[in-house]
Design an enzyme around this catalytic site. Structure first.
Site, PDB file in Angstrom:
ATOM      1  N   CYS A 198       0.830  -1.206   0.000  1.00  0.00           N
ATOM      2  CA  CYS A 198       0.000   0.000   0.000  1.00  0.00           C
ATOM      3  C   CYS A 198       0.872   1.266   0.000  1.00  0.00           C
ATOM      4  O   CYS A 198       1.365   1.672  -1.039  1.00  0.00           O
ATOM      5  CB  CYS A 198      -0.963  -0.036   1.184  1.00  0.00           C
ATOM      6  SG  CYS A 198      -2.412   0.984   0.887  1.00  0.00           S
ATOM      7  N   HIS A 222      -3.719  -4.902   0.499  1.00  0.00           N
ATOM      8  CA  HIS A 222      -3.125  -5.455   1.722  1.00  0.00           C
ATOM      9  C   HIS A 222      -3.251  -6.974   1.682  1.00  0.00           C
ATOM     10  O   HIS A 222      -4.127  -7.545   2.326  1.00  0.00           O
ATOM     11  CB  HIS A 222      -3.840  -4.905   2.958  1.00  0.00           C
ATOM     12  CG  HIS A 222      -3.505  -3.484   3.245  1.00  0.00           C
ATOM     13  ND1 HIS A 222      -2.346  -3.111   3.874  1.00  0.00           N
ATOM     14  CD2 HIS A 222      -4.165  -2.341   2.954  1.00  0.00           C
ATOM     15  CE1 HIS A 222      -2.305  -1.793   3.980  1.00  0.00           C
ATOM     16  NE2 HIS A 222      -3.396  -1.295   3.423  1.00  0.00           N
ATOM     17  N   GLU A 235      -1.730  -9.162   3.057  1.00  0.00           N
ATOM     18  CA  GLU A 235      -1.521  -9.832   4.346  1.00  0.00           C
ATOM     19  C   GLU A 235      -2.833 -10.277   4.980  1.00  0.00           C
ATOM     20  O   GLU A 235      -2.852 -11.200   5.796  1.00  0.00           O
ATOM     21  CB  GLU A 235      -0.741  -8.935   5.312  1.00  0.00           C
ATOM     22  CG  GLU A 235      -1.412  -7.635   5.738  1.00  0.00           C
ATOM     23  CD  GLU A 235      -1.134  -6.446   4.812  1.00  0.00           C
ATOM     24  OE1 GLU A 235      -0.820  -6.678   3.622  1.00  0.00           O
ATOM     25  OE2 GLU A 235      -1.248  -5.287   5.267  1.00  0.00           O
TER      26      GLU A 235
HETATM   27  N1  GLN Z   1      -1.898   6.728   3.166  1.00  0.00           N
HETATM   28  C1  GLN Z   1      -2.052   5.991   1.955  1.00  0.00           C
HETATM   29  C2  GLN Z   1      -3.423   6.176   1.360  1.00  0.00           C
HETATM   30  O1  GLN Z   1      -4.349   6.498   2.058  1.00  0.00           O
HETATM   31  C3  GLN Z   1      -1.753   4.525   2.165  1.00  0.00           C
HETATM   32  C4  GLN Z   1      -2.683   3.858   3.113  1.00  0.00           C
HETATM   33  C5  GLN Z   1      -2.207   2.500   3.554  1.00  0.00           C
HETATM   34  O2  GLN Z   1      -1.041   2.193   3.477  1.00  0.00           O
HETATM   35  N2  GLN Z   1      -3.117   1.670   4.039  1.00  0.00           N
HETATM   36  O3  GLN Z   1      -3.618   5.952   0.206  1.00  0.00           O
END
Ligand code: GLN
Length: 574
Positions: A386, A548, A550
């Site tokens: 992410c 994500h 994970e």
């Molecule tokens: N801050 C980034 C966004 O909102 C990444 C968010 C995250 O890593 N879950 O896009």
């Protein structure tokens, strides 16, 4: 008829009620039954979306976009299931529904009262979440005796009356301390917990005794007498090295058979533990070990909570390692120190792989970019999750495409080169939709690039096949279909969960690609704008995802990206 197993905790929290609940589920699955699990959280928050992860552990994201308690993650990891957000019931949800209903006049002038209206709503939610499974585990958060638990215990007692005692069983998970000055295991707190439970009219059918050491026959007898329970139903669950040993340990006490007998049922198939045992063995005694650096901002967390705040990443590495018979040693490196002293980034050469995990806000960002740069140039395996993908794209834009001002508008709203940006149309779509906010939450489909490294990992791990099947299922639900995105015929498509706001800016995709960054998959939004989901660099182990992954890693079914990362780290370490 669905059978319910209520798991409540005595003495204190944090003794492993969640993993015990998940383990009971796993055992019943092995005996041939379908299972789901529900977590009751007696707090007033509607969900965990606004809870500070440093206090409460990581926020778990479900396929259907729920931001909830991490215990659901434990259930999914043990049971290899996708559990929807309705399986997490909070006091906040229950009261909100009842009050909203009252405001809409749905109670037709009745006095709306704690009893029966609150327990009725709780029962309704439990029944809905049980979803026609053979068994439903209901874990009551906190400990017996918490005021906040009263409505839930009342509701469960009432559920028992509705469905018949023979269809509901209570398991008390308790803790037996061994005070160091006397070195003797004490049963008194357990006795108190049993008494407290009885005040709600509940008498446990099983008592699982957590302790540093196994229970001896003297304590067993004491508990048996006090709880008026047969000694076979007092089960010892001593500390172990890996939580995945728990189902095996409980089965040593023939827990599966005992619980089925309690319901006058029999095993449908003989449990096959050999594969699980092998994985546990790999966790305990791996053939090789790799050293991984997770570079993030940890200042406000403190070492103590680190593992809990990133539990899913931890587990995903563990699962990948178990499948590869490789131990994964995790080191948390604070990115801030690479800002204070740029040269210190060279310490990364002592690691076999680098991860930049999810994150929000500006703190430590330049340090993360420095670390990614070091990993890319020195060809140390890299996995960006992410924020870790976003930072990798910025690093690439700055140092390969020579766009020195490249940044994300999350931190630099006025940057001249917004490589990462919130999409205006996306904001509109999201605000109009029923999902409120501006986050992309839950499962999204990624259309994969043929012959990419990432696609190959999804193929090799069998995940592509699994996801294709799941997609058909998810597309039946209109709300879900809208969220998941437009699918393209004859294309290979995978699903991962998301929790973010910003995207790789479509205006820069061509330029990044021309300079050698490969986008290995994209999500096709309803207005036909493709949003980038994966990146990779040819000829090296450097990959990132906007999702994500994970959250979808399980023991025996590791996440493809984590699998590829640990595999490459192992190669690199040689
Ligand atoms: N801050 C980034 C966004 O909102 C990444 C968010 C995250 O890593 N879950 O896009």
């Amino acid at each position: 008829m669905t059978k319910f197993i209520v798991v409540a905790g005595g003495v204190m929290s944090g003794v492993g009620k969640g993993v015990t609940t998940a383990s009971i589920g796993k055992i019943l699955q092995e005996h041939g039954y379908t299972v789901t699990a529900i977590k009751i959280d007696p707090y007033l928050n509607y969900d965990a979306g606004t809870l500070r992860p440093t206090e409460h552990g990581e926020v778990w994201v479900t396929d259907d976009g729920g931001e909830i308690d991490q215990d659901l993650g434990t259930y999914e990891r043990f049971l290899n299931l996708e559990i929807p957000k309705r399986n997490n019931i909070t006091t906040g949800q229950v009261y909100k529904t009842v009050i909203d209903r009252e405001r809409q006049g749905e109670y037709l002038g009745q006095t709306v009262q704690f009893i029966p209206h609150i327990p009725d709503e709780i029962k309704k939610r439990i029944k809905e979440a049980s979803d026609h499974n053979d068994f439903v585990l209901v874990e009551v958060g906190g400990t017996i005796g918490d005021y906040e638990n009263i409505p839930f215990l009342f509701a469960l007692k009432s559920l028992e009356r509705d469905i018949g005692t023979e269809n509901l069983s209570y398991v008390l998970v308790t803790y037996l301390p061994i005070p160091s000055h006397i070195e003797e295991m004490k049963t008194k707190p357990t006795q108190q917990a049993i008494r407290l439970l009885s005040e709600s009219g509940i008498f446990p059918d099983f008592i699982i005794c957590r302790a540093k050491r196994p229970l001896d026959s003297v304590r067993k007898k004491k508990i048996e007498t006090y709880a008026n329970i047969i000694s076979e139903h007092v089960i010892s669950e001593p500390d172990i090295e890996s939580v995945y040993q728990i189902p095996l340990d409980l089965e040593k006490e023939r827990f599966g058979e005992k619980i089925l007998k309690e319901f006058k049922m029999k095993s449908k198939k003989s449990p096959q533990w050999s594969e699980w045992k092998k994985l546990v063995e790999n966790i305990l005694n791996p053939k090789k070990t790799v050293k991984i650096a997770i570079v993030g901002k940890y200042i406000d967390i403190g070492d103590y909570n680190l593992a809990d705040s990133y539990i899913s990443i931890n587990q995903a590495l563990l699962h990948a390692g178990a499948s590869l018979n490789t131990g994964v040693e995790i080191n948390w490196l604070d990115s801030k120190k690479f800002e204070d002293n740029k040269k210190s980034v060279a310490e990364l050469k002592n690691y076999d792989g680098v991860i930049v995990p999810g994150g929000f806000g500006g703190s430590g960002v330049e340090g993360k970019i420095t670390a990614i740069n070091y990993a890319r140039i020195n060809k140390i395996p890299y996995l960006g999750l992410c924020y870790g993908l976003q930072m990798a794209a910025i690093e690439f834009a700055r140092n390969v495409c020579n766009l020195k001002d490249a940044h994300t508008t999350e931190i630099a709203p006025k940057t001249k080169v917004p490589i990462i940006d919130v999409q205006p149309t996306q904001r509109k779509i999201l605000e109009k939709s029923m999902y409120g906010g501006t986050m992309r939450l839950g499962a999204y489909a990624a259309i994969m690039k043929d012959k990419s490294q990432v696609l190959k990992l999804y193929q090799d791990t069998g995940r592509l096949k699994e996801d294709t099947k799941k997609l058909n299922e998810l597309m039946k639900d209109k709300k879900q279909a809208f969220r998941i995105g437009i699918l393209e015929k004859n294309k290979k498509i995978v699903l991962e969960r998301h929790r973010h706001r910003y995207e790789v800016n479509p205006d820069y995709v061509d330029l990044l690609e021309k300079n050698g960054l490969i986008f290995s998959g994209y999500y096709m939004r309803a207005d036909h704008t493709p949003l980038m989901e994966y990146i990779e660099l040819p000829g090296q182990s450097f990959r990132g995802t906007q999702g994500h992954p994970e959250f979808k890693s399980r023991l025996g079914n590791p996440s493809p990206l984590f699998y590829g990362f640990v595999r490459d780290a192992l190669k690199y370490s040689k």
